[in-house]
Design a protein around this motif. Structure first.
Motif, mmCIF file in Angstrom:
data_model
loop_
_atom_site.group_PDB
_atom_site.id
_atom_site.type_symbol
_atom_site.label_atom_id
_atom_site.label_comp_id
_atom_site.label_asym_id
_atom_site.label_seq_id
_atom_site.Cartn_x
_atom_site.Cartn_y
_atom_site.Cartn_z
ATOM 1 N N GLY A 1 0.457 -1.107 0.147
ATOM 2 C CA GLY A 1 -0.036 -0.238 0.116
ATOM 3 C C GLY A 1 0.423 1.026 -0.240
ATOM 4 O O GLY A 1 0.513 1.737 -0.761
ATOM 5 N N LEU A 2 1.600 1.282 0.794
ATOM 6 C CA LEU A 2 2.714 2.491 0.356
ATOM 7 C C LEU A 2 3.624 2.952 -0.545
ATOM 8 O O LEU A 2 3.664 3.690 -0.869
ATOM 9 N N VAL A 3 4.227 2.070 -1.177
ATOM 10 C CA VAL A 3 4.397 2.042 -2.503
ATOM 11 C C VAL A 3 4.169 2.534 -3.803
ATOM 12 O O VAL A 3 4.142 3.368 -4.002
ATOM 13 N N TRP A 4 2.472 1.791 -3.708
ATOM 14 C CA TRP A 4 2.043 2.368 -4.637
ATOM 15 C C TRP A 4 0.898 3.537 -4.279
ATOM 16 O O TRP A 4 1.052 4.921 -4.516
ATOM 17 N N LEU A 5 1.266 4.208 -3.164
ATOM 18 C CA LEU A 5 0.877 5.133 -2.640
ATOM 19 C C LEU A 5 1.857 6.246 -2.702
ATOM 20 O O LEU A 5 1.710 7.845 -3.130
ATOM 21 N N THR A 6 3.043 6.084 -2.486
ATOM 22 C CA THR A 6 3.870 7.007 -3.049
ATOM 23 C C THR A 6 4.156 6.947 -4.242
ATOM 24 O O THR A 6 4.213 8.244 -4.584
ATOM 25 N N ARG A 7 3.187 6.264 -5.041
ATOM 26 C CA ARG A 7 3.590 6.392 -6.421
ATOM 27 C C ARG A 7 3.060 6.723 -7.066
ATOM 28 O O ARG A 7 2.874 8.308 -7.350
ATOM 29 N N GLY A 8 1.822 6.971 -7.044
ATOM 30 C CA GLY A 8 0.464 7.966 -7.071
ATOM 31 C C GLY A 8 0.487 9.955 -5.673
ATOM 32 O O GLY A 8 0.381 10.696 -6.602
ATOM 33 N N LEU A 9 1.584 9.648 -4.568
ATOM 34 C CA LEU A 9 2.069 11.369 -4.891
ATOM 35 C C LEU A 9 2.860 11.574 -5.712
ATOM 36 O O LEU A 9 2.980 12.794 -6.115
ATOM 37 N N ASP A 10 3.746 10.858 -6.134
ATOM 38 C CA ASP A 10 5.094 11.410 -6.658
ATOM 39 C C ASP A 10 4.492 11.917 -8.146
ATOM 40 O O ASP A 10 4.312 12.790 -8.865
ATOM 41 N N PHE A 11 4.019 10.765 -9.311
ATOM 42 C CA PHE A 11 2.335 11.169 -9.655
ATOM 43 C C PHE A 11 2.258 12.790 -9.433
ATOM 44 O O PHE A 11 2.142 13.779 -10.510
ATOM 45 N N THR A 12 1.352 13.436 -8.664
ATOM 46 C CA THR A 12 0.648 14.077 -7.905
ATOM 47 C C THR A 12 1.245 15.408 -8.017
ATOM 48 O O THR A 12 1.522 16.997 -8.972
ATOM 49 N N SER A 13 2.008 15.067 -7.285
ATOM 50 C CA SER A 13 3.851 16.366 -6.846
ATOM 51 C C SER A 13 4.069 16.543 -8.610
ATOM 52 O O SER A 13 4.390 17.753 -8.964
ATOM 53 N N GLN A 14 4.662 15.625 -9.435
ATOM 54 C CA GLN A 14 5.669 16.159 -10.603
ATOM 55 C C GLN A 14 4.030 16.444 -11.655
ATOM 56 O O GLN A 14 4.896 18.121 -12.128
ATOM 57 N N ALA A 15 3.347 16.294 -11.372
ATOM 58 C CA ALA A 15 2.152 17.522 -12.412
ATOM 59 C C ALA A 15 1.599 18.426 -12.096
ATOM 60 O O ALA A 15 1.980 19.409 -12.584
ATOM 61 N N LEU A 16 2.317 18.656 -10.556
ATOM 62 C CA LEU A 16 1.563 20.456 -9.805
ATOM 63 C C LEU A 16 3.124 21.433 -10.276
ATOM 64 O O LEU A 16 2.758 21.873 -9.930
ATOM 65 N N ARG A 17 3.884 20.566 -9.799
ATOM 66 C CA ARG A 17 5.183 20.889 -9.760
ATOM 67 C C ARG A 17 5.541 21.557 -11.507
ATOM 68 O O ARG A 17 5.944 22.539 -12.130
ATOM 69 N N GLN A 18 5.089 21.106 -12.329
ATOM 70 C CA GLN A 18 5.300 21.426 -13.837
ATOM 71 C C GLN A 18 4.739 21.748 -13.977
ATOM 72 O O GLN A 18 5.037 23.460 -14.458
ATOM 73 N N ASN A 19 3.281 21.943 -13.949
ATOM 74 C CA ASN A 19 2.673 23.053 -13.947
ATOM 75 C C ASN A 19 2.443 24.420 -13.245
ATOM 76 O O ASN A 19 2.696 25.697 -13.986
ATOM 77 N N LEU A 20 2.908 24.493 -12.379
ATOM 78 C CA LEU A 20 3.449 25.107 -11.361
ATOM 79 C C LEU A 20 5.031 25.403 -11.655
ATOM 80 O O LEU A 20 4.600 27.280 -12.092
ATOM 81 N N THR A 21 5.309 25.334 -12.125
ATOM 82 C CA THR A 21 6.707 25.861 -12.846
ATOM 83 C C THR A 21 7.020 26.240 -14.349
ATOM 84 O O THR A 21 7.249 27.190 -15.333
ATOM 85 N N ASN A 22 6.028 25.945 -15.432
ATOM 86 C CA ASN A 22 5.529 26.222 -16.534
ATOM 87 C C ASN A 22 4.399 27.337 -16.756
ATOM 88 O O ASN A 22 3.206 26.187 -16.878
ATOM 89 N N PRO A 23 4.003 28.497 -16.439
ATOM 90 C CA PRO A 23 2.934 29.437 -16.754
ATOM 91 C C PRO A 23 1.960 28.997 -17.996
ATOM 92 O O PRO A 23 0.501 29.162 -17.987
#
Length: 205
Positions: free
Chosen positions: A102-124
């Protein structure tokens, strides 16, 4: 849909816990406190409500299911689960790996979300659909089979327009961007710790 933030505030004012308030014990191999981490992860799933599409429900449900697996183990063996790292080590000693998985998959989901939002925040100039699609390709896609990929692809295509999403996070866009950036930095730090820990040979199941 109900407004995601209090008057004059931001979405992050409503969050039960920010990842910035999840303790990390540097003297104990960066041990991450289990209770606070799960609370912050639950707060993150509310962000998918702001994204507003039913297509994101499977993403949120997947995260919620993995949070439950970890919490069930914590409730079963609280003394052995004060940190996520302790929880994993002690569960693996029992020859079981439900919470660890569960932690492995939760970490993957959090990684996905953080990468998506970071890219969007960095690229207006990027729309959310572009950022989420790129993040999916970098993270979850490699682990998904033929049945799951179309579900997630549909979610990527169903993201709201950038301006609508940020407006739902708060009226003061300068504050929204700062708070989202701070929230992401804390999330990224904890995801990085977990990816390194879960990638160790002794923690494979």
């Amino acid at each position: 849909m109900a407004q995601a933030f209090p008057p004059g505030g931001t979405f992050f004012d409503n969050a039960k816990r920010s990842f910035a308030n999840v303790p990390v014990n540097n003297s104990k191999d960066n041990a991450i406190s289990t209770t606070e981490f799960l609370e912050a992860s639950e707060s993150l799933t509310k962000l998918f409500d702001v994204l507003g599409s039913v297509a994101f429900r499977p993403v949120a449900n997947d995260m919620t299911g993995n949070i439950k697996k970890i919490r069930d183990r914590q409730l079963q063996a609280p003394m052995d689960s004060e940190s996520l790292q302790e929880l994993v080590r002690n569960e693996l000693k029992t020859k079981k790996h439900t919470a660890t998985e569960g932690l492995v998959w939760l970490t993957r989901g959090l990684d996905f979300t953080s990468q998506a939002l970071r890219q969007n925040l960095t690229n207006p100039n990027d729309e959310l659909s572009t950022s989420f699609r790129n993040a999916y390709g970098n993270t979850l896609k490699q682990y998904h089979g033929m049945l799951i990929k179309p579900i997630f692809s549909a979610a990527m295509s169903a993201t709201p327009y950038r301006k609508d999403f940020y407006a739902k996070l708060g009226d003061d866009q300068t504050r929204v961007h700062k708070e989202l950036g701070d929230w992401l930095t804390a999330l990224e730090e904890r995801v990085g710790i977990l990816k390194e820990f879960l990638g160790r040979k002794e923690n494979k199941y």
